[in-house]
Design a protein around this motif. Structure first.
Motif, PDB file in Angstrom:
ATOM      1  N   GLU A  36       0.796  -1.101   0.005  1.00 24.14           N
ATOM      2  CA  GLU A  36       0.045  -0.041   0.096  1.00 24.14           C
ATOM      3  C   GLU A  36       0.980   1.154   0.064  1.00 24.14           C
ATOM      4  N   ASP A  38       0.980   5.621  -1.073  1.00 21.00           N
ATOM      5  CA  ASP A  38      -0.054   6.936  -1.087  1.00 21.00           C
ATOM      6  C   ASP A  38      -1.166   6.933  -2.141  1.00 21.00           C
ATOM      7  N   CYS A  39      -0.359   6.706  -3.331  1.00 15.43           N
ATOM      8  CA  CYS A  39      -1.328   6.787  -4.554  1.00 15.43           C
ATOM      9  C   CYS A  39      -1.287   5.521  -5.590  1.00 15.43           C
ATOM     10  N   ARG A 119      -2.968   9.651   1.174  1.00 16.52           N
ATOM     11  CA  ARG A 119      -3.513   9.247   0.221  1.00 16.52           C
ATOM     12  C   ARG A 119      -3.583  10.326  -0.947  1.00 16.52           C
TER      13      ARG A 119
END
Length: 121
Positions: A36, A38-39, A119
């Motif tokens: 996982e 940020d983007c 995010r």
């Protein structure tokens, strides 16, 4: 045991679990890994095979994300990626090279460390 190591390498239990660093969280289990960012997100396919000196190379998926709401019927722009790195004494250097990218992104992770993700804005 799914994580495969050379005889002089750390135990599989020391590699499996949560790894965190700036802008990336990685979870490794007997089936591979889940990333996982940020983007973006991705997977490491199959068991992670660590060879001499804690080095690993793996393939998987990579899916960039966009800011804002996502349409329910939108097909995410996922592709393949090469994951490579080294593990030593509870630290990991992870290189991610998505298909079509000109350069890899490099991350420094620590075992059981929290990851700060911001995010997509």
């Amino acid at each position: 045991m799914a994580v495969q190591l050379a005889a002089s390498q750390p135990s599989p239990e020391s590699i499996m679990g949560s790894w965190g660093g700036d802008r990336l969280h990685l979870t490794i289990d007997e089936n591979g890994g889940r990333i996982e960012m940020d983007c973006a997100s991705g997977t490491i396919a199959g068991p992670l095979k660590v060879i001499e000196r804690g080095i690993f190379n793996a393939t998987g998926t990579f899916e960039p994300h966009r800011p804002g709401p996502q349409r329910a019927d939108a097909v995410p722009p996922s592709g393949t990626a090469q994951y490579a790195g080294t593990i030593k004494d509870g630290s990991m250097t992870l290189s991610i090279l998505p298909a079509g990218a000109s350069a890899a992104q490099v991350f420094h992770l620590s075992k059981s460390a929290a990851a700060k993700l911001v995010r997509c804005l």
